[in-house]
Scaffold this motif. Structure first.
Motif, PDB file in Angstrom:
ATOM      1  N   ALA A   1      34.246  40.068  32.239  1.00 17.16           N
ATOM      2  CA  ALA A   1      33.951  40.223  33.664  1.00 17.16           C
ATOM      3  C   ALA A   1      35.503  40.400  34.197  1.00 17.16           C
ATOM      4  O   ALA A   1      35.819  41.307  35.074  1.00 17.16           O
ATOM      5  CB  ALA A   1      33.444  39.186  34.376  1.00 17.16           C
ATOM      6  N   SER A   2      36.373  39.595  33.766  1.00 16.76           N
ATOM      7  CA  SER A   2      37.779  39.361  34.065  1.00 16.76           C
ATOM      8  C   SER A   2      38.540  40.652  33.717  1.00 16.76           C
ATOM      9  O   SER A   2      39.317  41.289  34.268  1.00 16.76           O
ATOM     10  CB  SER A   2      38.602  38.354  33.599  1.00 16.76           C
ATOM     11  OG  SER A   2      38.853  38.532  32.348  1.00 16.76           O
TER      12      SER A   2
ATOM     13  N   ASP B   1      28.580  42.390  32.304  1.00 17.99           N
ATOM     14  CA  ASP B   1      29.725  41.607  33.069  1.00 17.99           C
ATOM     15  C   ASP B   1      30.813  42.727  33.315  1.00 17.99           C
ATOM     16  O   ASP B   1      31.661  42.367  34.282  1.00 17.99           O
ATOM     17  CB  ASP B   1      30.199  40.585  32.001  1.00 17.99           C
ATOM     18  CG  ASP B   1      29.575  39.291  32.320  1.00 17.99           C
ATOM     19  OD1 ASP B   1      28.651  39.166  33.205  1.00 17.99           O
ATOM     20  OD2 ASP B   1      30.079  38.274  31.685  1.00 17.99           O
ATOM     21  N   VAL B   2      31.192  43.559  32.413  1.00 16.71           N
ATOM     22  CA  VAL B   2      32.254  44.386  32.582  1.00 16.71           C
ATOM     23  C   VAL B   2      32.138  45.208  33.865  1.00 16.71           C
ATOM     24  O   VAL B   2      33.005  45.474  34.795  1.00 16.71           O
ATOM     25  CB  VAL B   2      32.596  45.458  31.441  1.00 16.71           C
ATOM     26  CG1 VAL B   2      33.559  46.621  31.854  1.00 16.71           C
ATOM     27  CG2 VAL B   2      33.304  44.762  30.524  1.00 16.71           C
ATOM     28  N   ARG B   3      30.761  45.757  33.956  1.00 17.66           N
ATOM     29  CA  ARG B   3      30.419  46.628  35.266  1.00 17.66           C
ATOM     30  C   ARG B   3      30.638  45.763  36.515  1.00 17.66           C
ATOM     31  O   ARG B   3      31.125  46.280  37.500  1.00 17.66           O
ATOM     32  CB  ARG B   3      29.092  46.913  34.981  1.00 17.66           C
ATOM     33  CG  ARG B   3      28.503  47.890  36.120  1.00 17.66           C
ATOM     34  CD  ARG B   3      26.904  47.985  36.347  1.00 17.66           C
ATOM     35  NE  ARG B   3      26.391  46.741  36.478  1.00 17.66           N
ATOM     36  CZ  ARG B   3      25.095  46.367  36.138  1.00 17.66           C
ATOM     37  NH1 ARG B   3      24.184  47.597  35.738  1.00 17.66           N
ATOM     38  NH2 ARG B   3      24.659  45.179  36.236  1.00 17.66           N
ATOM     39  N   ASP B   4      30.193  44.679  36.408  1.00 18.23           N
ATOM     40  CA  ASP B   4      29.926  43.723  37.682  1.00 18.23           C
ATOM     41  C   ASP B   4      31.570  43.369  37.940  1.00 18.23           C
ATOM     42  O   ASP B   4      31.736  43.618  39.356  1.00 18.23           O
ATOM     43  CB  ASP B   4      29.482  42.421  37.553  1.00 18.23           C
ATOM     44  CG  ASP B   4      27.881  42.537  37.375  1.00 18.23           C
ATOM     45  OD1 ASP B   4      27.186  43.756  37.590  1.00 18.23           O
ATOM     46  OD2 ASP B   4      26.957  41.829  37.249  1.00 18.23           O
ATOM     47  N   GLY B   5      32.454  43.319  37.163  1.00 18.43           N
ATOM     48  CA  GLY B   5      33.645  42.838  37.581  1.00 18.43           C
ATOM     49  C   GLY B   5      34.396  43.847  38.078  1.00 18.43           C
ATOM     50  O   GLY B   5      35.081  44.042  38.964  1.00 18.43           O
ATOM     51  N   PHE B   6      34.087  45.177  37.416  1.00 14.57           N
ATOM     52  CA  PHE B   6      34.742  46.441  37.771  1.00 14.57           C
ATOM     53  C   PHE B   6      34.341  46.637  39.351  1.00 14.57           C
ATOM     54  O   PHE B   6      35.136  46.909  39.959  1.00 14.57           O
ATOM     55  CB  PHE B   6      34.310  47.574  36.787  1.00 14.57           C
ATOM     56  CG  PHE B   6      35.103  48.922  36.945  1.00 14.57           C
ATOM     57  CD1 PHE B   6      36.056  49.033  36.209  1.00 14.57           C
ATOM     58  CD2 PHE B   6      34.564  49.794  38.009  1.00 14.57           C
ATOM     59  CE1 PHE B   6      37.083  50.233  36.228  1.00 14.57           C
ATOM     60  CE2 PHE B   6      35.462  50.883  38.055  1.00 14.57           C
ATOM     61  CZ  PHE B   6      36.409  51.405  37.321  1.00 14.57           C
ATOM     62  N   MET B   7      33.022  46.684  39.534  1.00 15.62           N
ATOM     63  CA  MET B   7      32.377  47.011  40.846  1.00 15.62           C
ATOM     64  C   MET B   7      33.096  46.105  42.125  1.00 15.62           C
ATOM     65  O   MET B   7      33.051  46.503  43.191  1.00 15.62           O
ATOM     66  CB  MET B   7      30.979  47.026  40.775  1.00 15.62           C
ATOM     67  CG  MET B   7      30.638  48.430  39.970  1.00 15.62           C
ATOM     68  SD  MET B   7      31.271  49.893  40.065  1.00 15.62           S
ATOM     69  CE  MET B   7      30.885  50.434  41.689  1.00 15.62           C
TER      70      MET B   7
ATOM     71  N   LYS C   1      35.971  32.630  42.350  1.00 12.44           N
ATOM     72  CA  LYS C   1      35.408  32.632  43.535  1.00 12.44           C
ATOM     73  C   LYS C   1      34.532  33.768  43.980  1.00 12.44           C
ATOM     74  O   LYS C   1      33.276  33.410  44.315  1.00 12.44           O
ATOM     75  CB  LYS C   1      36.242  31.967  44.558  1.00 12.44           C
ATOM     76  CG  LYS C   1      35.718  31.069  45.624  1.00 12.44           C
ATOM     77  CD  LYS C   1      36.710  30.427  46.635  1.00 12.44           C
ATOM     78  CE  LYS C   1      35.954  30.077  47.980  1.00 12.44           C
ATOM     79  NZ  LYS C   1      37.020  30.237  49.110  1.00 12.44           N
ATOM     80  N   SER C   2      35.023  34.798  44.077  1.00 15.02           N
ATOM     81  CA  SER C   2      34.402  35.733  44.870  1.00 15.02           C
ATOM     82  C   SER C   2      33.314  36.387  43.861  1.00 15.02           C
ATOM     83  O   SER C   2      32.019  36.839  44.205  1.00 15.02           O
ATOM     84  CB  SER C   2      35.139  36.955  45.121  1.00 15.02           C
ATOM     85  OG  SER C   2      35.950  37.534  44.099  1.00 15.02           O
ATOM     86  N   PHE C   3      33.620  36.345  42.280  1.00 14.06           N
ATOM     87  CA  PHE C   3      32.473  36.643  41.514  1.00 14.06           C
ATOM     88  C   PHE C   3      31.327  35.956  41.708  1.00 14.06           C
ATOM     89  O   PHE C   3      30.214  36.288  41.573  1.00 14.06           O
ATOM     90  CB  PHE C   3      33.279  36.721  40.146  1.00 14.06           C
ATOM     91  CG  PHE C   3      32.220  37.305  39.189  1.00 14.06           C
ATOM     92  CD1 PHE C   3      32.352  38.802  38.554  1.00 14.06           C
ATOM     93  CD2 PHE C   3      31.326  36.565  38.248  1.00 14.06           C
ATOM     94  CE1 PHE C   3      31.570  39.338  37.914  1.00 14.06           C
ATOM     95  CE2 PHE C   3      30.524  37.247  37.408  1.00 14.06           C
ATOM     96  CZ  PHE C   3      30.498  38.626  37.038  1.00 14.06           C
ATOM     97  N   LYS C   4      31.677  34.403  41.552  1.00 14.16           N
ATOM     98  CA  LYS C   4      30.503  33.731  41.808  1.00 14.16           C
ATOM     99  C   LYS C   4      29.570  33.626  43.045  1.00 14.16           C
ATOM    100  O   LYS C   4      28.420  33.833  42.903  1.00 14.16           O
ATOM    101  CB  LYS C   4      31.081  32.093  41.762  1.00 14.16           C
ATOM    102  CG  LYS C   4      30.131  31.137  40.941  1.00 14.16           C
ATOM    103  CD  LYS C   4      30.884  29.650  40.685  1.00 14.16           C
ATOM    104  CE  LYS C   4      29.714  28.852  40.545  1.00 14.16           C
ATOM    105  NZ  LYS C   4      29.990  27.414  40.668  1.00 14.16           N
TER     106      LYS C   4
END
Lengths: 380, 306
Positions: free
Chosen positions: A293-294, A44-50, A279-282
């Motif tokens: 993620a946040s 989640d951290v990686r996906d939020g960061f990227m 919205k964009s994460f989803k």
């Protein structure tokens, strides 16, 4: 022939020169947990960061991502490799406090910046603080302090508290007690990684408490909540967000409904940055973001804001740019305290069911613009 | 310290004991019959839990989920035995440890690849939800009582299987002298596959039963595996009876130690130190127990005498 050689030398030199002028390129090393138990947090951290890097459209930020397998020795080796052979300017990504303690002090001592997207052990906020260490998530005690404040405000008088027997567990109970003024009905340190809580639940039943506070991250929390709900003990529970994040809630299911937990972020926080982020994460990953993620998203945006203001090789200017925290946080108001930890509001959330999905709803502010306890211990 | 609390904790210890038994019975059989140290036993436990969660999610039936767990773990076990472990019986234990450790990694990452990194949902069925009132005013979760009963039934079944049936005779013969029973015309490799699949199925069943009250996630098997090894060392390697007694001993020591040691220490030192020291000693308690038993009986309680 000679002229040809000269031309090619010229071209090569020119190529080097352009590369030189693009030396504003910044290299980021991300060490996070991507395999084994607890991989959900790192992912989640990686996906939020990227996601934030992608949205910024900047091509001058290079991110190297490595998996620490939740092992301190692996994390230390990766950090050495990133600093010495990859020559990264900034390190980030570590989830667990024990890994952060193994990596951060030596990385900052070597003049690298470290931006923490999660772990915030008390040592790094107090005596072990460093001018190049910034925590974008929270100081470990914060979320538990908010839980204590909430429990106090909710009128609980006699709370039973439990946490695993390791540094973050001790920080948790200390943090809770710092803001909870009622009586402690019982205090248990469980084994780290324990999955059966029948014995603890029996003690809770016998203690005559009016509420329960627990800090059991990951699978431990899932196990505890399921067993608690089947035990017939029906005291209200308060906990930190770590046992109620978006990734875990679906596995806990109905047992979590109605539980109040504290968090610095929730997907319904009313600010435009957050709405766009959710919205964009989803859209990008096909799932709802978690608080991790946040935090990854905010960490990247802080970095991007600093890169826009200063060259990373100009250490003092870059540090000042980070310190000013001039970015739009998913949490709304965000600034750094004197020991480089967030000053932010922490909310109480309730677990609800939206359609088929279990998620959290913000119900109140537990602590407004909250800093941390260790500022006076930090001399930088 | 009320009577009710003590009884409840003893029940908790028994329940932990019987679930450990399901794990250690397979482990001890495999070690006893084939001489194989199977570190991947915890992965079979995980396979059972994931299969159960997937089937429960798709069909909503807990019974079907348990059958799926048994079947998936048995099949996974049989495949692993035939394709990989069969080659390792004659090698020394270090090679076996290395290969089965590799299997743990393969199973873990494979499971993540199929199911993702987030824990899965598996809950106990409605008819087993909630607490029941036991005589003496003791409130105890119905599901945990069911676990205890189920574990005892499996133990009886295994005991009868080993002592009364023809397969049991072959298994016991295999433990004593594998060359001799091969010479007598028993298809030893088929016997090995069967024993391995049986052990795997028991581990899978344990995974599914426990997964319903804990969390179904990658890596859930390894902590249990360590306890199961402690159990078979205490009970004596290769002995089902030893696994039963060892499981109950470990279950009770672990549960009662964790609850009562801090309370006893509180009589002598202040509460927070007592909690700290007590829970630290409690987590060592089963290893202290193991050490003491090994000093008294170096091959475990029911192990063959050297």
């Amino acid at each position: 022939m000679k002229s040809l050689l000269n031309v090619s030398v010229g071209i090569i030199t020119a190529a080097f020169l352009t590369m030189g002028s693009a030396s504003a390129d910044i290299k980021v090393g991300m060490i996070t947990t991507l395999s084994g138990g607890g991989a959900g947090l790192g992912i989640d951290v990686r996906d939020g960061f990227m996601l934030a890097i992608k949205q910024s459209g900047r091509s001058d930020i290079n991110v190297v991502i490595e998996d620490d397998q939740r092992k301190p020795d692996v994390a230390v080796k990766l950090a050495d490799k990133m600093i010495q052979s990859e020559k990264v300017d900034v390190l980030t990504g570590i989830i667990w406090s024990n890994l952060a303690m193994a990596v951060v002090p030596s990385a900052t001592a070597q003049g690298k910046f470290y931006l923490s997207p999660n772990a915030g052990p008390s040592v790094l906020a107090g005596k072990g603080c460093h001018e190049n260490y910034f925590n974008v998530a929270w100081q470990n005690d914060n979320i538990h302090e908010a839980a204590g404040a909430y429990a106090d405000g909710a009128g609980y008088k006699k709370t039973f508290i439990l946490a695993p027997n390791y540094p973050a567990g001790k920080d948790a109970l200390v943090g809770f007690k710092r803001y909870f003024k009622g009586q402690i009905a019982g205090e248990i340190y469980t084994k780290l990684g324990q999955t059966d809580y029948a014995a603890e639940i029996a003690q809770i039943r016998a203690a005559g408490a009016d509420s329960v506070f627990f800090f059991l991250p990951g699978g431990m929390g899932i196990a505890f909540l399921k067993q608690y709900s089947g035990s017939g003990v029906d005291l209200p529970i308060v906990g930190p967000a770590f046992s109620f994040d978006q990734g875990i809630l679906q596995a806990v299911g109905e047992a979590a409904l109605g539980v109040v937990n504290t968090s610095q972020w929730n997907k319904d926080l009313d600010n435009p940055t957050n709405a766009a982020f959710v919205k964009s994460f989803k859209a990008e990953y096909g799932r709802l973001p978690s608080l991790y993620a946040s935090q990854g998203f905010d960490t990247a945006n802080l970095l991007i804001s600093a890169v826009a203001k200063a060259d990373v090789n100009n250490t003092d200017a870059f540090r000042a740019a980070l310190k000013s925290a001039d970015f739009d946080s998913t949490r709304g108001d965000f600034s750094f305290s004197s020991n480089h930890h967030p000053i932010q509001s922490i909310y109480a959330r309730e677990v609800i069911k939206e359609g088929d999905i279990y998620t959290n709803k913000t119900i109140s502010v537990a602590l407004e613009n909250h800093s941390n306890f260790y500022t006076q211990d930090c001399k930088m | 310290m009320s009577f009710v609390l003590i009884v409840e904790q003893i029940l908790n210890g028994l329940q932990l004991g019987v679930t450990l038994f399901l794990m250690s019975a397979g482990l001890t059989l495999i070690f006893g019959v084939m001489g194989l140290i199977n570190l991947a036993h915890g992965s079979l436990y995980m396979v059972g839990a994931f299969a159960a969660a997937a089937v429960a999610g798709a069909f909503g039936s807990f019974i079907l989920a348990l059958i799926a767990a048994l079947a998936a773990a048995a099949i996974a076990g049989a495949i692993v035995e035939i394709s990989i472990l069969r080659r390792l019986y004659r090698r020394d234990h270090l090679d076996q440890v290395l290969a089965t450790f590799a299997l743990i990694l393969i199973f873990s990452e494979g499971t993540r690849w199929v199911f993702g990194s987030f824990p899965l949902y598996l809950d106990i069925p409605n008819y087993l939800q909630g607490p029941v009132m036991l005589p003496g005013g003791i409130q105890y979760p119905l599901y945990r009582i069911t676990l205890i009963i189920l574990g005892v039934l499996v133990a009886i079944f295994l005991g009868l299987l080993i002592s009364k049936t023809r397969i049991g005779i072959k298994i016991r013969a295999g433990e004593n002298d594998r060359e001799m029973i091969a010479a007598l015309g028993v298809d030893i490799s088929k016997l090995y596959t069967m024993v391995f699949a049986l052990g795997a199925a028991l581990a899978g069943l344990a995974g599914a039963l426990v997964g319903a009250i804990q969390s179904v996630e990658v890596g859930m098997g390894e902590p249990v595996l360590i306890l199961a090894f402690v159990v078979i060392v205490i009970g004596g390697i290769g002995s089902i009876k030893g696994a039963m007694v060892g499981s109950i001993l470990v279950g009770l020591t672990d549960t009662l130690g964790g609850v009562f040691l801090p309370k006893i220490l509180q009589l002598f030192i202040d509460i927070s130190t007592a909690t700290n020291v007590g829970s630290s000693i409690a987590s060592m308690a089963i290893y202290i127990l193991m050490g003491a038993i090994l000093i008294w009986r170096p091959t475990g309680l029911y192990g063959s005498r050297l």
